[in-house]
Design an enzyme around this catalytic site. Sequence first.
Site, mmCIF file in Angstrom:
data_model
loop_
_atom_site.group_PDB
_atom_site.id
_atom_site.type_symbol
_atom_site.label_atom_id
_atom_site.label_comp_id
_atom_site.label_asym_id
_atom_site.label_seq_id
_atom_site.Cartn_x
_atom_site.Cartn_y
_atom_site.Cartn_z
ATOM 1 N N SER A 46 0.915 -1.306 -0.090
ATOM 2 C CA SER A 46 0.058 -0.075 0.041
ATOM 3 C C SER A 46 0.678 1.418 0.146
ATOM 4 O O SER A 46 0.539 2.346 -0.616
ATOM 5 C CB SER A 46 -0.976 0.008 1.166
ATOM 6 O OG SER A 46 -0.267 -0.153 2.280
ATOM 7 N N GLU A 47 1.981 1.284 0.738
ATOM 8 C CA GLU A 47 2.979 2.245 0.661
ATOM 9 C C GLU A 47 4.335 1.798 0.921
ATOM 10 O O GLU A 47 4.523 0.811 1.556
ATOM 11 C CB GLU A 47 2.786 3.502 1.632
ATOM 12 C CG GLU A 47 1.448 4.307 1.540
ATOM 13 C CD GLU A 47 0.548 3.784 2.215
ATOM 14 O OE1 GLU A 47 -0.673 4.232 2.104
ATOM 15 O OE2 GLU A 47 0.699 2.898 3.302
ATOM 16 N N ILE A 48 5.212 2.432 0.206
ATOM 17 C CA ILE A 48 6.879 2.302 0.650
ATOM 18 C C ILE A 48 7.372 3.532 0.998
ATOM 19 O O ILE A 48 6.942 4.631 0.441
ATOM 20 C CB ILE A 48 7.670 1.529 -0.350
ATOM 21 C CG1 ILE A 48 7.824 2.055 -1.688
ATOM 22 C CG2 ILE A 48 6.838 0.276 -0.610
ATOM 23 C CD1 ILE A 48 8.876 1.367 -2.452
ATOM 24 N N PHE A 66 5.162 6.555 -1.265
ATOM 25 C CA PHE A 66 4.699 6.161 -2.599
ATOM 26 C C PHE A 66 3.662 5.000 -2.118
ATOM 27 O O PHE A 66 4.159 3.951 -1.839
ATOM 28 C CB PHE A 66 5.884 5.526 -3.603
ATOM 29 C CG PHE A 66 6.621 6.962 -4.064
ATOM 30 C CD1 PHE A 66 6.507 7.538 -5.359
ATOM 31 C CD2 PHE A 66 7.678 7.664 -3.281
ATOM 32 C CE1 PHE A 66 7.005 8.516 -5.875
ATOM 33 C CE2 PHE A 66 8.409 8.824 -3.773
ATOM 34 C CZ PHE A 66 8.034 9.138 -5.134
ATOM 35 N N HIS A 77 1.038 4.393 8.696
ATOM 36 C CA HIS A 77 1.731 3.276 9.023
ATOM 37 C C HIS A 77 3.060 3.441 8.321
ATOM 38 O O HIS A 77 4.178 2.921 8.746
ATOM 39 C CB HIS A 77 1.011 1.861 8.539
ATOM 40 C CG HIS A 77 1.581 1.297 7.105
ATOM 41 N ND1 HIS A 77 1.248 1.608 5.766
ATOM 42 C CD2 HIS A 77 2.367 0.190 6.835
ATOM 43 C CE1 HIS A 77 1.687 0.890 4.898
ATOM 44 N NE2 HIS A 77 2.524 -0.011 5.591
#
Length: 306
Positions: A46-48, A66, A77
């Site tokens: 979902s994000e990094i 992103f 998170h």
Amino acid sequence: MSAYDFVTVDVFTTERFRGNPLAVFPDARGLDDETMQAIAAEFGYSEITFVLPPEDTQNDARVRIFTPTTEIPFAGHPNVGTAYVLGRLPSLFGKPLGRKLRFEELAGLVTIDLRLDGDTVTGATIRAPQALTVGETTVEPALIARCASLSADDIATTTHAPSFVSVGLPFAVAQLSGLDALAAARPNITAFHEAAGRHRQVGADFSLFLYVRSPDNPWTIRARMFAPLDNIMEDPATGSASAALAAFLATLSPEAEVVRTITIEQGVEMGRRSVITLDVVKRDGVVRDVHVSGDCVDVIRGAIAV
């Protein structure tokens, strides 16, 4: 060709393979925007996050977040997980780190307290970077129902109409009638496109946060988040949406003074149970502070060649 080290952690959990996975690149110097976006799409999380030296040396890092399709200004998170990863390093960009961190992000400065068990970092507590904003327009319950493949009767409107809320990243939030409705929810991409087209003023793809309050304790909440237009069919833990919802519910509470701990459980239906703890302070009728806390677990260490 260069190799960039990364770490993955599961966030908002004390169990590996639960919570919300996050990939962190502790030193992203040399990566351009296009490559960061390509890496995010490759991971499919979902994000990094990509960590860079701060522009202001009084801060600890500049953190870019992103999703698989775009860069976003803030998310919960990624901040908790990134702080956990960096807090376990001896130093960052040649500078020793303390137990309080300051991240520069598109939404503003994010301040973080590391959570400790003795001298071991176990997680983090972050402060929402922006005050609560509530959209001027609400969302028709019938449209929410179509987005979630539910009936209009499943949307509860006694406390509030489905609304847009944000403490750095906007979400549509809607209360459901009960856990059966929450479990039955499924994202309908056609309806999400309709919702995004009808609410372009939000400034982001339409993301939907559904929740149910416990009848025994209304400050214990179960939630799900769908963002299929951002290639996130469902998110196991969404700190930014949780913080916005917590601030919104505290704002709606009739008391002028509120100091409240709220627990949001998310990801249960995905088999990735997450527990998000929120501390909300409301003074003189206005929410002054929202803090988001959670634990993390190490999962993978590796490198990617670009």
